[in-house]
Enzyme design. Structure first.
Site, mmCIF file in Angstrom:
data_model
loop_
_atom_site.group_PDB
_atom_site.id
_atom_site.type_symbol
_atom_site.label_atom_id
_atom_site.label_comp_id
_atom_site.label_asym_id
_atom_site.label_seq_id
_atom_site.Cartn_x
_atom_site.Cartn_y
_atom_site.Cartn_z
ATOM 1 N N GLY A 164 0.812 -1.218 0.000
ATOM 2 C CA GLY A 164 0.000 0.000 0.000
ATOM 3 C C GLY A 164 0.838 1.257 0.000
ATOM 4 C CB ALA A 165 4.322 1.802 -0.941
ATOM 5 C CG ASN A 166 -1.122 3.486 -3.792
ATOM 6 O OD1 ASN A 166 -1.192 2.412 -3.204
ATOM 7 N ND2 ASN A 166 -2.155 4.312 -3.903
ATOM 8 N N GLY B 152 -0.514 7.993 1.226
ATOM 9 C CA GLY B 152 -0.656 8.037 2.670
ATOM 10 C C GLY B 152 0.562 7.572 3.441
ATOM 11 C CB ILE B 153 0.734 5.806 6.687
ATOM 12 C CG1 ILE B 153 0.110 6.907 7.539
ATOM 13 C CG2 ILE B 153 1.764 5.025 7.495
ATOM 14 C CD1 ILE B 153 -0.769 6.425 8.643
ATOM 15 N N GLY B 154 1.769 4.614 3.855
ATOM 16 C CA GLY B 154 2.623 3.687 3.121
ATOM 17 C C GLY B 154 3.618 4.404 2.242
ATOM 18 C CB SER C 156 -6.267 0.638 13.628
ATOM 19 O OG SER C 156 -7.166 1.664 14.025
ATOM 20 C CE1 TYR D 249 -9.424 -0.631 9.395
ATOM 21 C CE2 TYR D 249 -9.933 0.442 11.489
ATOM 22 C CZ TYR D 249 -9.078 0.239 10.413
ATOM 23 O OH TYR D 249 -7.869 0.902 10.359
#
Length: 315
Positions: free
Chosen positions: A21-23, A25-27, A151, A181
């Site tokens: 998920g590095a595309n 935000g935090i990633g 989270s 979630y």
């Protein structure tokens, strides 16, 4: 830990990292800062277009960065297997795996393999990925690390471990998105706990830790609004992001600390000092995320559901 920031990240030269998920935000911030400090970084993203765009952006922000994009859809176990095989062909070892990608509070849905989406992506996809990449992590030891991003919302949902967390999620009519979630984030912590326990029992030098960003401005909540359009929840989240949340660069600090700081212990859970914001610090966690029996049952169910065996890391 007080005052810890990206300037205190140790030199990462010679280390290879995978960030899911590095595309954005935090990633993205995690991948960028690892690259800035010398790591060779793989941006593992579902969308090829967004992943390649993120790679271009990262190289512009960090000239000379060693970085590459590889496609990974954690909602599809076939894609996860393809990613692990392709990574193994390109790289002999893996020093750092950051299991960051996730979805939040989505309407009921199923992954390509029939799992409830949040549990399937947030936990099962990363469970499978970690197991498939474990030989590469072993090849990099000592000093290899796995960081699972959980989270504070894990408190919203315990797991029915007898059913691997799926019994309460398989019925669309009984589905509650925030509870689902929370269960998926509890699963992240139970996975970290059991992984740590097994590494310790095996005498492994690989460290498994977890982190959470607190209340950070990100586009995580946008997944639901993209599906069902603007809602009161999405509007409240957007307001909170704009007014109350800390920036993404700050939200990434607990993950970066867990990934790079010296002396991080097995099963550590790192979050913002003040719970929802602040410098990285040890984080409170619900007692059920430290239960050995729950960890073992979730592990066994996850192996069965994903078909990924950790035979080299027995209980």
């Amino acid at each position: 830990m007080p005052g810890w920031n990206t300037g205190k990240i140790p030199d990462q030269s010679g280390r290879t990292a995978v960030v899911t998920g590095a595309n954005s935000g935090i990633g993205y911030v995690t991948a960028r800062e690892l690259a800035r400090h010398g790591a060779s970084v793989v941006l593992a993203c579902r969308s090829a277009a967004r992943g390649r765009a993120a790679l271009v952006r990262l190289r512009a922000e960090v000239p000379g960065a060693e970085a590459e994009f590889m496609e990974l859809d954690l909602a599809d176990l076939a894609s996860t297997r393809e990613f692990a095989a392709a990574y193994g062909q390109r790289h002999a070892s893996l020093d750092l795996l950051v299991n960051n990608a996730g979805v939040m509070a989505l309407p009921y849905g199923r992954t390509a393999d029939g799992f409830e989406t949040q549990f399937g992506v947030n936990h099962l996809g990363h469970f499978a990925l970690t197991g498939l990449l474990l030989p590469r992590l072993r090849a990099a030891a000592p000093g290899a690390r796995i960081v699972n991003v959980s989270s504070g919302f894990h408190v919203l949902g315990r797991i029915d471990t007898e059913g691997g967390g799926l019994d309460a999620l398989s019925d669309e009519h009984g589905y509650r998105r925030w509870v689902a979630y929370g269960r998926s984030k509890t699963a992240n912590l139970l996975f970290t706990h059991e992984l740590s326990r097994r590494f310790t029992a095996a005498g492994s030098t690989i460290t498994a830790a977890a982190a959470h960003p607190g209340y950070a401005s990100s586009n995580l909540h946008s997944g639901a609004s993209k599906v069902e359009g603007p809602t009161l929840n999405s509007r409240v989240a957007a307001f909170g992001n704009a007014v109350l949340a800390q920036p993404t660069s700050s939200g990434a600090l607990p993950t970066l600390y867990a990934a790079t700081a010296p002396g991080v212990r097995q099963d550590a859970f790192i979050g913002p000092r003040f719970g929802w914001r602040g410098a990285p610090a040890p984080s409170w966690r619900a007692k059920w995320t430290l239960d050995d029996t729950s960890g073992e049952l979730l592990w066994a169910a996850s192996e069965k559901l994903t078909g990924v065996s950790y035979a080299s890391l027995p209980r």
